[in-house]
Structure formats: C-alpha cells, structure tokens
Design a protein around this motif. Structure first.
Motif, PDB file in Angstrom:
ATOM      1  N   VAL A 202      34.377  26.606  36.611  1.00  0.00           N
ATOM      2  CA  VAL A 202      34.349  27.653  37.043  1.00  0.00           C
ATOM      3  C   VAL A 202      35.388  27.952  38.028  1.00  0.00           C
ATOM      4  O   VAL A 202      35.937  26.987  38.970  1.00  0.00           O
ATOM      5  CB  VAL A 202      33.095  27.785  38.039  1.00  0.00           C
ATOM      6  N   VAL A 203      36.043  29.427  37.870  1.00  0.00           N
ATOM      7  CA  VAL A 203      36.989  29.498  39.017  1.00  0.00           C
ATOM      8  C   VAL A 203      36.581  30.777  39.734  1.00  0.00           C
ATOM      9  O   VAL A 203      35.904  31.921  39.243  1.00  0.00           O
ATOM     10  CB  VAL A 203      38.193  30.180  38.276  1.00  0.00           C
ATOM     11  N   GLU A 204      36.518  30.536  40.947  1.00  0.00           N
ATOM     12  CA  GLU A 204      35.913  31.621  41.934  1.00  0.00           C
ATOM     13  C   GLU A 204      37.098  32.527  42.394  1.00  0.00           C
ATOM     14  O   GLU A 204      38.005  31.908  42.670  1.00  0.00           O
ATOM     15  CB  GLU A 204      35.163  30.734  43.085  1.00  0.00           C
ATOM     16  N   TRP A 205      36.848  33.826  42.518  1.00  0.00           N
ATOM     17  CA  TRP A 205      38.090  34.733  42.988  1.00  0.00           C
ATOM     18  C   TRP A 205      37.495  35.527  43.859  1.00  0.00           C
ATOM     19  O   TRP A 205      36.347  36.189  43.822  1.00  0.00           O
ATOM     20  CB  TRP A 205      38.813  35.157  41.695  1.00  0.00           C
ATOM     21  N   ALA A 206      38.493  36.306  44.658  1.00  0.00           N
ATOM     22  CA  ALA A 206      38.176  37.401  45.334  1.00  0.00           C
ATOM     23  C   ALA A 206      39.508  38.138  45.554  1.00  0.00           C
ATOM     24  O   ALA A 206      40.732  37.516  45.612  1.00  0.00           O
ATOM     25  CB  ALA A 206      37.722  37.002  46.899  1.00  0.00           C
ATOM     26  N   VAL A 207      39.595  39.557  45.791  1.00  0.00           N
ATOM     27  CA  VAL A 207      40.657  40.303  46.111  1.00  0.00           C
ATOM     28  C   VAL A 207      40.575  40.593  47.651  1.00  0.00           C
ATOM     29  O   VAL A 207      39.461  40.894  48.284  1.00  0.00           O
ATOM     30  CB  VAL A 207      40.712  41.559  45.263  1.00  0.00           C
ATOM     31  N   VAL A 208      41.429  40.327  48.412  1.00  0.00           N
ATOM     32  CA  VAL A 208      41.740  40.582  49.865  1.00  0.00           C
ATOM     33  C   VAL A 208      42.877  41.227  50.217  1.00  0.00           C
ATOM     34  O   VAL A 208      43.888  41.300  49.766  1.00  0.00           O
ATOM     35  CB  VAL A 208      41.718  39.041  50.669  1.00  0.00           C
ATOM     36  N   GLU A 209      42.609  42.046  51.248  1.00  0.00           N
ATOM     37  CA  GLU A 209      43.683  42.965  51.609  1.00  0.00           C
ATOM     38  C   GLU A 209      44.813  42.075  52.455  1.00  0.00           C
ATOM     39  O   GLU A 209      43.921  41.229  53.076  1.00  0.00           O
ATOM     40  CB  GLU A 209      43.105  44.193  52.379  1.00  0.00           C
ATOM     41  N   SER A 210      45.879  42.447  52.654  1.00  0.00           N
ATOM     42  CA  SER A 210      46.831  41.941  53.503  1.00  0.00           C
ATOM     43  C   SER A 210      47.874  42.937  53.658  1.00  0.00           C
ATOM     44  O   SER A 210      48.102  43.971  53.364  1.00  0.00           O
ATOM     45  CB  SER A 210      47.924  40.728  52.515  1.00  0.00           C
ATOM     46  N   ASP A 211      49.041  42.464  54.675  1.00  0.00           N
ATOM     47  CA  ASP A 211      49.980  43.270  55.254  1.00  0.00           C
ATOM     48  C   ASP A 211      50.893  43.735  53.788  1.00  0.00           C
ATOM     49  O   ASP A 211      51.747  44.663  53.986  1.00  0.00           O
ATOM     50  CB  ASP A 211      51.033  42.556  56.159  1.00  0.00           C
ATOM     51  N   ILE A 212      50.762  42.959  52.776  1.00  0.00           N
ATOM     52  CA  ILE A 212      51.578  43.050  51.742  1.00  0.00           C
ATOM     53  C   ILE A 212      51.046  43.794  50.547  1.00  0.00           C
ATOM     54  O   ILE A 212      51.205  43.684  49.352  1.00  0.00           O
ATOM     55  CB  ILE A 212      52.532  41.782  51.115  1.00  0.00           C
TER      56      ILE A 212
ATOM     57  N   PRO B 236      46.899  44.111  48.397  1.00  0.00           N
ATOM     58  CA  PRO B 236      46.111  43.309  47.998  1.00  0.00           C
ATOM     59  C   PRO B 236      46.329  42.024  47.093  1.00  0.00           C
ATOM     60  O   PRO B 236      47.123  42.247  46.432  1.00  0.00           O
ATOM     61  CB  PRO B 236      45.079  44.308  46.969  1.00  0.00           C
ATOM     62  N   LEU B 237      45.881  41.080  47.561  1.00  0.00           N
ATOM     63  CA  LEU B 237      45.859  39.691  46.909  1.00  0.00           C
ATOM     64  C   LEU B 237      44.904  39.118  46.279  1.00  0.00           C
ATOM     65  O   LEU B 237      43.785  39.088  46.694  1.00  0.00           O
ATOM     66  CB  LEU B 237      46.473  38.524  48.064  1.00  0.00           C
ATOM     67  N   LEU B 238      44.844  38.463  44.944  1.00  0.00           N
ATOM     68  CA  LEU B 238      43.949  38.071  44.284  1.00  0.00           C
ATOM     69  C   LEU B 238      44.137  36.500  44.479  1.00  0.00           C
ATOM     70  O   LEU B 238      45.100  35.937  44.277  1.00  0.00           O
ATOM     71  CB  LEU B 238      44.052  38.067  42.872  1.00  0.00           C
ATOM     72  N   LEU B 239      43.054  35.738  45.189  1.00  0.00           N
ATOM     73  CA  LEU B 239      42.964  34.332  45.323  1.00  0.00           C
ATOM     74  C   LEU B 239      42.123  33.864  44.570  1.00  0.00           C
ATOM     75  O   LEU B 239      40.918  34.378  44.410  1.00  0.00           O
ATOM     76  CB  LEU B 239      42.508  34.080  46.913  1.00  0.00           C
ATOM     77  N   ALA B 240      42.338  32.683  43.936  1.00  0.00           N
ATOM     78  CA  ALA B 240      41.350  32.327  42.820  1.00  0.00           C
ATOM     79  C   ALA B 240      41.451  30.697  43.181  1.00  0.00           C
ATOM     80  O   ALA B 240      42.340  29.898  43.535  1.00  0.00           O
ATOM     81  CB  ALA B 240      41.794  32.245  41.546  1.00  0.00           C
ATOM     82  N   ALA B 241      40.167  30.157  43.098  1.00  0.00           N
ATOM     83  CA  ALA B 241      40.066  28.412  43.300  1.00  0.00           C
ATOM     84  C   ALA B 241      38.910  27.841  42.465  1.00  0.00           C
ATOM     85  O   ALA B 241      38.237  28.446  41.915  1.00  0.00           O
ATOM     86  CB  ALA B 241      39.568  28.348  44.904  1.00  0.00           C
ATOM     87  N   THR B 242      39.439  26.574  42.236  1.00  0.00           N
ATOM     88  CA  THR B 242      38.678  25.953  41.379  1.00  0.00           C
ATOM     89  C   THR B 242      38.195  24.843  42.277  1.00  0.00           C
ATOM     90  O   THR B 242      38.458  24.900  43.647  1.00  0.00           O
ATOM     91  CB  THR B 242      39.426  25.016  40.246  1.00  0.00           C
TER      92      THR B 242
END
Length: 180
Positions: free
Chosen positions: A6-16, A18-24
């Motif tokens: 399973v890869v969990e992911w989220a989109v987070v806002e940043s100064d640059i 939206p960033l997609l972060l994904a983690a195993t």
C-alpha cells in the motif's frame, strides 16, 4: 514491491504550490511538484505501475504525518535538514548513488555543480549523467536536486521548473528573494 503493498498519499499546499507526498511502509517514496488534479492523477498512475501497489489517499495517516510536518517546517524556515525514512525503490544504480551523495553531502544553503557531484561518486566527466539523475529524482526537496547548479553559476534545469528552483534557493538564502 513495497512493504504492505500500500502506498499512502496526500496533496499538501506549500509555498511552491501543491505537492503530492507518497509513502510506503519503508518511508517517503515520492514527492511531486505542481500536484493539481491532472499532474496528481498521472503521478499516481505511474506510482501504481512502478510499485505494483494499491494507492490510498491518507492525509491524516501516521506514515505521512511526519513528512507533512517537516515540509511545513521547511517552508516556514524552521527546518534545514529533513530527517525522514526514505524508500529509494524508485531509483537505482548510478542515479541512486548520485542522489544519496547529494542528500548526504550538499547541505541547506549550499550548492554543488553537476561535475562536482560526478567527481564525488567517482565518475569525473559524468556531469550530464548527474543531470539525468537529478531529472529522475523521485524525492525532490528532501533529496535537494534544487541545490545542483551549472559550473558557470547558471541554474541548470529543474523538473519543477526554474521558478520553483529559484524559490527554493531563495528560501535557503542562496539567491536573493524575488523583488515582487
């Protein structure tokens, strides 16, 4: 295949943007710039294919809590060194060697040349291959490919776009902040 499949992911806002972060289960596996819907969906499809994993949107998950906290602190100017478990499964060989050297050897507020990194990994003359490694970096910002510049002081390329690279280098005090 990563642990748990399973890869969990989220989109987070940043100064640059939206960033997609994904983690195993092994750690942060992917950071994607400009993660608006079309880019996000394309990145998730690539992750699903490359990792052979189920993807689950989990902005509140334990796997993502620390990466999200550290990204917020980095953009707030209170974090200089990420201390996250990283899943290196999206890179291998020379590219992984170069990215690990970059991560360990080019600190916040500093820059290195493509040729310098090639020499550091024992491949003098492989500056173009270092550029390709930077372009394939699955963990930008955390593995700071924005800190790699041309020998003559030019910015070089950047997968997130040159304006994003300028913003990151300004945040770290390498470049002056934009006037407007």
């Amino acid at each position: 295949m990563n642990s748990n499949g399973v890869v969990e992911w989220a989109v987070v806002e940043s100064d640059i943007g939206p960033l997609l972060l994904a983690a195993t289960g092994s750690g942060l596996v992917s950071v994607v710039f400009h993660a608006r819907p079309a880019v996000r969906d394309r990145a998730l499809a690539q992750l699903r294919t490359r990792l052979g994993a189920e993807l689950v949107e989990s902005p509140g998950s334990a796997r993502l809590a620390e990466p999200i906290r550290q990204f917020a602190a980095y953009f707030a100017g209170t974090l200089r060194d990420f201390s996250l478990d990283l899943d290196w499964s999206l890179t291998s060989g020379f590219n992984r060697q170069v990215l690990r050297e970059l991560s360990a050897g080019v600190p916040y507020g500093a820059v290195a040349g493509y040729g310098d990194l090639a020499e550091r990994v024992g491949q003098p003359g492989a500056a173009q291959a270092v550029g390709a490694a930077m372009g394939s970096n699955p963990l930008p910002v955390v593995v700071p490919c924005h800190r790699v510049v041309e020998r003559d002081g030019g910015l070089g390329g950047f997968g997130g776009g040159l304006e994003t690279k300028r913003q990151l280098l300004a945040l770290e005090g390498v470049l002056p902040p934009p006037l407007f």
